[in-house]
Design a protein around this motif. Structure first.
Motif, short mmCIF file in Angstrom:
data_model
loop_
_atom_site.label_atom_id
_atom_site.label_comp_id
_atom_site.label_asym_id
_atom_site.label_seq_id
_atom_site.Cartn_x
_atom_site.Cartn_y
_atom_site.Cartn_z
N GLN A 44 1.02 -0.99 -0.03
CA GLN A 44 0.21 -0.74 0.08
C GLN A 44 0.77 1.19 0.82
OE1 GLN A 44 -3.77 0.06 2.17
NE2 GLN A 44 -2.59 -1.87 2.68
N ALA A 45 1.66 1.12 1.29
CA ALA A 45 2.73 1.85 0.66
C ALA A 45 3.80 2.67 -0.38
CB ALA A 45 3.94 2.19 2.14
N GLN A 46 3.52 1.64 -1.19
CA GLN A 46 4.31 2.40 -2.57
C GLN A 46 3.45 2.40 -3.45
OE1 GLN A 46 6.27 -1.82 -3.00
NE2 GLN A 46 7.96 -1.76 -1.97
N ARG A 47 2.18 1.76 -3.16
CA ARG A 47 0.89 2.19 -4.08
C ARG A 47 1.36 3.92 -4.19
NH1 ARG A 47 -4.11 2.44 -3.05
NH2 ARG A 47 -4.19 0.96 -1.47
N LEU A 48 0.57 3.69 -2.50
CA LEU A 48 0.42 5.75 -2.93
C LEU A 48 1.15 6.62 -3.01
CD1 LEU A 48 -1.08 4.76 1.14
CD2 LEU A 48 -2.21 5.12 -1.13
N ALA A 49 3.20 6.23 -2.91
CA ALA A 49 4.06 6.87 -2.65
C ALA A 49 3.79 7.14 -4.58
CB ALA A 49 4.84 6.20 -2.32
N ALA A 50 3.15 6.02 -5.76
CA ALA A 50 3.09 6.42 -6.41
C ALA A 50 2.16 7.25 -7.08
CB ALA A 50 3.49 4.50 -7.57
N GLN A 51 1.27 6.82 -6.22
CA GLN A 51 -0.04 8.00 -7.18
C GLN A 51 0.40 9.28 -7.14
OE1 GLN A 51 -3.26 6.90 -4.89
NE2 GLN A 51 -4.48 8.47 -5.33
N ILE A 52 1.51 9.34 -5.48
CA ILE A 52 1.36 10.93 -5.68
C ILE A 52 2.07 11.43 -6.70
CG2 ILE A 52 3.13 12.20 -3.58
CD1 ILE A 52 1.00 10.92 -1.68
N LEU A 53 3.37 10.46 -6.51
CA LEU A 53 4.06 10.95 -7.68
C LEU A 53 3.64 10.60 -8.93
CD1 LEU A 53 7.23 8.86 -6.15
CD2 LEU A 53 6.88 11.87 -6.15
N ALA A 54 3.09 9.80 -9.45
CA ALA A 54 2.97 9.92 -10.67
C ALA A 54 1.94 11.48 -11.46
CB ALA A 54 1.54 8.76 -11.04
N ASP A 55 1.42 12.34 -10.87
CA ASP A 55 1.36 13.55 -10.98
C ASP A 55 0.99 14.54 -10.40
OD1 ASP A 55 -0.67 15.19 -13.07
OD2 ASP A 55 -2.46 14.22 -12.86
N ASP A 56 0.86 15.65 -10.22
CA ASP A 56 0.82 16.92 -9.88
C ASP A 56 -0.34 16.75 -8.70
OD1 ASP A 56 0.36 18.99 -8.66
OD2 ASP A 56 0.70 20.21 -10.15
N PRO A 57 0.22 16.61 -6.97
CA PRO A 57 -1.79 16.22 -6.64
C PRO A 57 -2.83 17.02 -6.32
CG PRO A 57 0.49 15.89 -5.06
CD PRO A 57 1.19 16.41 -6.72
N ARG A 58 -1.49 18.48 -6.48
CA ARG A 58 -2.45 19.39 -6.50
C ARG A 58 -3.96 19.86 -7.26
NH1 ARG A 58 1.81 23.89 -7.74
NH2 ARG A 58 2.05 22.36 -8.76
N LYS A 59 -4.30 18.62 -8.43
CA LYS A 59 -4.97 18.63 -8.93
C LYS A 59 -6.15 18.16 -8.21
CE LYS A 59 -2.42 18.83 -13.62
NZ LYS A 59 -1.78 17.75 -14.40
N THR A 60 -6.41 16.73 -7.80
CA THR A 60 -7.46 16.28 -7.27
C THR A 60 -7.10 16.80 -5.49
OG1 THR A 60 -5.76 14.15 -7.28
CG2 THR A 60 -7.05 14.32 -8.52
N ALA A 61 -6.44 17.36 -5.02
CA ALA A 61 -6.21 17.51 -3.50
C ALA A 61 -6.61 18.93 -3.63
CB ALA A 61 -5.37 17.91 -3.17
N GLU A 62 -8.04 18.58 -2.22
CA GLU A 62 -8.62 19.89 -1.68
C GLU A 62 -7.59 21.16 -0.71
OE1 GLU A 62 -11.04 20.01 2.69
OE2 GLU A 62 -11.51 18.17 1.27
N VAL A 63 -8.55 22.45 -1.29
CA VAL A 63 -7.29 23.26 -0.49
C VAL A 63 -7.80 22.95 0.54
CG1 VAL A 63 -7.29 25.43 -0.75
CG2 VAL A 63 -6.78 24.34 -2.79
N CYS A 64 -7.27 23.34 1.65
CA CYS A 64 -7.60 23.50 3.72
C CYS A 64 -7.09 25.64 3.86
CB CYS A 64 -6.57 23.18 4.20
SG CYS A 64 -6.57 20.90 3.94
N ASP A 65 -8.75 25.25 4.06
CA ASP A 65 -8.40 26.81 4.37
C ASP A 65 -8.31 26.80 6.32
OD1 ASP A 65 -10.07 27.77 2.38
OD2 ASP A 65 -12.17 27.10 3.14
N ASP A 66 -7.00 28.15 5.97
CA ASP A 66 -6.56 28.26 7.27
C ASP A 66 -7.28 29.23 8.14
OD1 ASP A 66 -3.15 27.01 6.70
OD2 ASP A 66 -4.54 25.81 7.95
#
Length: 66
Positions: A44-66
């Motif tokens: 799972q850790a390897q799959r998760l790392a590959a998922q993050i590194l495969a594309d810009d995670p900002r495209k699918t991430a949620e912006v956090c309001d501080d």
């Protein structure tokens, strides 16, 4: 003493930030990565790392309001 079984997490929240200039306030992002009890943690850790590194995670991430 009986204790209820702990519920397994459905996902892991990964937080990261991004700035374009040193004097700019960082934009914070949250990306949820799904996990399972059926797959070994190392795989799972390897799959998760590959998922993050495969594309810009900002495209699918949620912006956090501080």
């Amino acid at each position: 003493m009986w204790t209820p079984a702990r519920e397994a997490p459905q996902g892991v929240d990964v937080y990261f930030s991004c700035t374009h200039h040193p004097d700019e306030r960082a934009t914070r992002f949250r990306h949820e990565l799904l996990v399972t009890q059926d797959e070994p943690a190392e795989e799972q850790a390897q799959r998760l790392a590959a998922q993050i590194l495969a594309d810009d995670p900002r495209k699918t991430a949620e912006v956090c309001d501080d």
